[in-house]
Design a protein around this motif. Structure first.
Motif, PDB file in Angstrom:
ATOM      1  N   SER A 342       0.821  -1.192   0.000  1.00 20.38           N
ATOM      2  CA  SER A 342       0.000   0.000   0.000  1.00 20.38           C
ATOM      3  C   SER A 342       0.864   1.255   0.000  1.00 20.38           C
ATOM      4  CB  SER A 342      -0.921   0.003   1.223  1.00 20.38           C
ATOM      5  OG  SER A 342      -0.150   0.080   2.409  1.00 20.38           O
ATOM      6  N   SER A 343       0.230   2.383  -0.355  1.00 16.69           N
ATOM      7  CA  SER A 343       0.951   3.656  -0.355  1.00 16.69           C
ATOM      8  C   SER A 343       1.366   4.048   1.057  1.00 16.69           C
ATOM      9  CB  SER A 343       0.064   4.742  -0.966  1.00 16.69           C
ATOM     10  OG  SER A 343      -1.159   4.850  -0.254  1.00 16.69           O
ATOM     11  N   GLY A 344       0.565   3.700   2.071  1.00 12.42           N
ATOM     12  CA  GLY A 344       0.931   3.997   3.457  1.00 12.42           C
ATOM     13  C   GLY A 344       2.169   3.246   3.890  1.00 12.42           C
ATOM     14  N   ALA A 345       2.241   1.948   3.528  1.00  4.17           N
ATOM     15  CA  ALA A 345       3.424   1.155   3.877  1.00  4.17           C
ATOM     16  C   ALA A 345       4.662   1.692   3.168  1.00  4.17           C
ATOM     17  CB  ALA A 345       3.194  -0.311   3.515  1.00  4.17           C
ATOM     18  N   TYR A 346       4.486   2.122   1.936  1.00  2.00           N
ATOM     19  CA  TYR A 346       5.622   2.690   1.192  1.00  2.00           C
ATOM     20  C   TYR A 346       6.101   3.985   1.847  1.00  2.00           C
ATOM     21  CZ  TYR A 346       8.157   5.210  -2.435  1.00  2.00           C
ATOM     22  OH  TYR A 346       9.099   5.929  -3.117  1.00  2.00           O
ATOM     23  N   ALA A 347       5.172   4.854   2.206  1.00  2.00           N
ATOM     24  CA  ALA A 347       5.556   6.126   2.833  1.00  2.00           C
ATOM     25  C   ALA A 347       6.283   5.878   4.152  1.00  2.00           C
ATOM     26  CB  ALA A 347       4.325   6.988   3.051  1.00  2.00           C
ATOM     27  N   ALA A 349       8.084   3.207   4.929  1.00  2.00           N
ATOM     28  CA  ALA A 349       9.418   2.684   4.614  1.00  2.00           C
ATOM     29  C   ALA A 349      10.349   3.806   4.161  1.00  2.00           C
ATOM     30  CB  ALA A 349       9.321   1.601   3.546  1.00  2.00           C
ATOM     31  N   LEU A 350       9.828   4.765   3.375  1.00  2.00           N
ATOM     32  CA  LEU A 350      10.649   5.877   2.903  1.00  2.00           C
ATOM     33  C   LEU A 350      11.089   6.763   4.072  1.00  2.00           C
ATOM     34  CD1 LEU A 350      11.857   7.426   0.526  1.00  2.00           C
ATOM     35  CD2 LEU A 350       9.678   8.654   0.299  1.00  2.00           C
ATOM     36  N   ARG A 351      10.194   7.012   5.017  1.00  2.00           N
ATOM     37  CA  ARG A 351      10.567   7.815   6.185  1.00  2.00           C
ATOM     38  C   ARG A 351      11.657   7.129   7.004  1.00  2.00           C
ATOM     39  NH1 ARG A 351       4.911   8.606   6.465  1.00  2.00           N
ATOM     40  NH2 ARG A 351       4.756   6.974   8.077  1.00  2.00           N
ATOM     41  N   GLY A 352      11.607   5.820   7.060  1.00  2.00           N
ATOM     42  CA  GLY A 352      12.608   5.085   7.824  1.00  2.00           C
ATOM     43  C   GLY A 352      13.995   5.171   7.218  1.00  2.00           C
ATOM     44  N   THR A 353      14.106   5.402   5.922  1.00  3.93           N
ATOM     45  CA  THR A 353      15.417   5.492   5.270  1.00  3.93           C
ATOM     46  C   THR A 353      16.046   6.867   5.393  1.00  3.93           C
ATOM     47  OG1 THR A 353      14.454   6.137   3.152  1.00  3.93           O
ATOM     48  CG2 THR A 353      14.704   3.764   3.582  1.00  3.93           C
ATOM     49  N   LEU A 354      15.256   7.896   5.729  1.00  2.00           N
ATOM     50  CA  LEU A 354      15.705   9.290   5.791  1.00  2.00           C
ATOM     51  C   LEU A 354      16.054   9.845   4.414  1.00  2.00           C
ATOM     52  CD1 LEU A 354      17.983   9.149   8.972  1.00  2.00           C
ATOM     53  CD2 LEU A 354      15.549   9.693   8.828  1.00  2.00           C
ATOM     54  N   PHE A 355      15.666   9.122   3.323  1.00  2.00           N
ATOM     55  CA  PHE A 355      15.866   9.611   1.964  1.00  2.00           C
ATOM     56  C   PHE A 355      14.614  10.349   1.494  1.00  2.00           C
ATOM     57  CE2 PHE A 355      19.401   6.653   1.709  1.00  2.00           C
ATOM     58  CZ  PHE A 355      20.246   7.245   0.778  1.00  2.00           C
ATOM     59  N   GLU A 356      14.786  11.140   0.460  1.00  2.00           N
ATOM     60  CA  GLU A 356      13.671  11.747  -0.261  1.00  2.00           C
ATOM     61  C   GLU A 356      13.616  11.114  -1.646  1.00  2.00           C
ATOM     62  OE1 GLU A 356      13.075  16.115  -0.014  1.00  2.00           O
ATOM     63  OE2 GLU A 356      14.995  16.081   1.074  1.00  2.00           O
ATOM     64  N   GLU A 357      12.413  10.777  -2.074  1.00  2.00           N
ATOM     65  CA  GLU A 357      12.226  10.216  -3.429  1.00  2.00           C
ATOM     66  C   GLU A 357      11.429  11.238  -4.223  1.00  2.00           C
ATOM     67  OE1 GLU A 357      10.431   8.798  -6.683  1.00  2.00           O
ATOM     68  OE2 GLU A 357       9.118   8.374  -4.960  1.00  2.00           O
ATOM     69  N   VAL A 358      12.124  11.948  -5.141  1.00  2.00           N
ATOM     70  CA  VAL A 358      11.531  13.084  -5.849  1.00  2.00           C
ATOM     71  C   VAL A 358      11.949  13.042  -7.316  1.00  2.00           C
ATOM     72  CG1 VAL A 358      11.400  14.597  -3.821  1.00  2.00           C
ATOM     73  CG2 VAL A 358      13.504  14.491  -5.172  1.00  2.00           C
ATOM     74  N   PRO A 359      11.303  13.869  -8.166  1.00  2.00           N
ATOM     75  CA  PRO A 359      11.747  13.957  -9.570  1.00  2.00           C
ATOM     76  C   PRO A 359      13.171  14.474  -9.674  1.00  2.00           C
ATOM     77  CG  PRO A 359       9.551  14.867  -9.315  1.00  2.00           C
ATOM     78  CD  PRO A 359      10.057  14.622  -7.940  1.00  2.00           C
ATOM     79  N   SER A 360      13.884  14.029 -10.692  1.00  2.00           N
ATOM     80  CA  SER A 360      15.263  14.479 -10.889  1.00  2.00           C
ATOM     81  C   SER A 360      15.318  15.954 -11.233  1.00  2.00           C
ATOM     82  CB  SER A 360      15.919  13.648 -11.993  1.00  2.00           C
ATOM     83  OG  SER A 360      15.951  12.285 -11.623  1.00  2.00           O
ATOM     84  N   LEU A 361      14.390  16.422 -12.068  1.00  2.00           N
ATOM     85  CA  LEU A 361      14.304  17.831 -12.444  1.00  2.00           C
ATOM     86  C   LEU A 361      12.863  18.279 -12.289  1.00  2.00           C
ATOM     87  CD1 LEU A 361      16.526  18.057 -15.667  1.00  2.00           C
ATOM     88  CD2 LEU A 361      17.110  18.865 -13.376  1.00  2.00           C
TER      89      LEU A 361
END
Length: 425
Positions: A342-347, A349-361
């Motif tokens: 789910s999108s909640g589980a993904y969000a 997991a992303l918070r746990g990595t301390l990374f940001e997943e965003v467009p390159s430009l």
């Protein structure tokens, strides 16, 4: 075979008139059009019939109703109905091509009249009795057996049948089989117990009326044969539909079985990947990280040689953070794109990595001109997304990647530094 041309304008006008009539009738009666009727409308819309004269010419020039239906693009039932309406038949519909030459056929008809009869000869020639009778009339020979052996003439036999108590008793008295008497009774249209006593005047009236009855009987018999033919064609269409439905059902079952098998394989792969990830220890050096990428990262995350080369050139790489980014793409990003989590589980997991997943430009149209591309499997792909962590040039981590929807894979084209030149072209 006779060639023909269809008057497209006349056919289109006639077809539109038929459709308007059907629609008007349906709107007046309030009756819902069934699937079969709708399919007939759609078939007529795709293949409009020509006018009556051209339609009759097509049927007469065809070797069979099936061939005429193939030429017109409609069903055999439709062609048979119009053939009956127009009073035409196909050229060889009743098997004229199977008949021998007239001189040979004349001898066969004469022999049949003295022996087994017209029906038996038609069966031996593999044609219908109606066709053989019509051909016999053309060459002037009556092949019907008028009186069977051991039976009197028609007048006497008719009187005997009408006055007997039963056909079995009359057959025993004449010394013939029961079915012989029944066949003659059907032919003479007489039943036991009618007690027919005719005077000469009645006989004259009956002879005149018998001709009319014979004509009416022949017409009814012809209509019955045509109705039986239409019924047989409809039964063939129904059998074909049933066979098609059975084929689709079996195909559906096969697809469901294949889907279940693929799901089981996917589950096994996930379990194997998770077990492998649990066994492999996190890398501590750059060489261990690159070995992990080569051996254990998995088939859903592809790191291109350009990105490996750029990683080797880095003097100080935060191996732990780069390992976290790569495993996040494998364990969370790809399952999210495949709608396996789910999108909640993904969000989370992303918070746990301390990374940001965003467009390159911010402006995706500049990806190619700015060099945010990579070559993969002989084609150019744009690195439209990236993971980012940190801002200090010596400590930041950037992973630029492309996701292939068709194959469900992440393609990493550059890491671990910031990409702002044409280095991946």
């Amino acid at each position: 075979m006779t060639e023909f041309s269809l008057d497209a304008r006349s056919a289109s006008i006639e077809h539109d008139c038929v459709n308007q009539t059907i629609q008007h009738a349906d709107s007046n009666t309030g009756v819902t059009v069934g699937p079969a009727r709708m399919r007939r409308k759609q078939r007529l819309a795709r293949n409009p019939l020509p006018n009556a004269s051209d339609l009759a010419a097509v049927i007469q020039a065809s070797s069979s109703l099936k061939e005429a239906a193939a030429k017109l693009g409609v069903s055999q039932t439709t062609v048979a109905k119009h053939a009956r309406r127009l009073g035409v038949r196909s050229e060889f519909r009743l098997g004229r091509e199977r008949l021998p030459p007239d001189d040979i056929l004349r001898g066969m008809l004469l022999e049949a009249g003295q022996g087994s009869g017209l029906k038996s000869l038609a069966r031996n020639l593999h044609v219908t009795t109606t066709l053989l009778a019509a051909k016999a009339a053309e060459i002037g020979v009556d092949g019907r057996r008028q009186v069977r052996r051991g039976l009197p003439d028609d007048a006497a036999l008719c009187q005997m049948i009408s006055s007997c108590s039963s056909m079995s008793a009359l057959a025993a008295r004449l010394g013939v089989a029961d079915h012989h008497i029944r066949n003659q009774a059907r032919r003479l249209n007489v039943r036991p117990g009618q007690d027919i006593v005719l005077s000469e005047a009645d006989d004259v009236c009956l002879n005149g009326g018998a001709a009319t009855v014979d004509l009416d009987h022949a017409a009814l018999q012809k209509q019955a044969l045509e109705a039986q033919e239409l019924f047989n064609l409809a039964a063939e269409d129904l059998a074909e539909s049933e066979a098609e439905r059975e084929r689709l059902r079996l195909e559906k079952l096969q697809l469901e079985a294949e889907t279940a098998s693929l799901r089981a394989q996917l589950l096994a792969l996930r379990e194997r990947a998770s077990s492998s990830a649990a066994v492999v220890a996190p890398p501590e050096t750059l060489e261990e990280l690159l070995d992990f990428v080569d051996r254990h990262l998995g088939p859903d995350v592809i790191v291109l040689p350009k990105a490996i080369k750029a990683t080797r050139k880095c003097l100080d790489v935060n191996v732990e953070r780069l390992y976290t980014a790569l495993t996040f793409l494998r364990d969370s990003y790809v399952p999210m794109r495949k709608e396996q989590i789910s999108s909640g589980a993904y969000a989370a997991a992303l918070r746990g990595t301390l990374f940001e997943e965003v467009p390159s430009l911010a402006d995706a149209s500049k990806l190619s001109t700015m060099g945010y591309t990579a070559s993969w499997e002989g084609r150019k792909v744009e690195l439209e997304r990236h993971l980012k962590w940190g801002r200090t040039p010596k400590r930041l981590i950037r992973v630029y990647f492309h996701y292939c929807d068709k194959r469900g894979k992440v393609v990493i084209g550059w890491m671990p530094t910031h990409l702002d030149t044409n280095s991946t072209n």
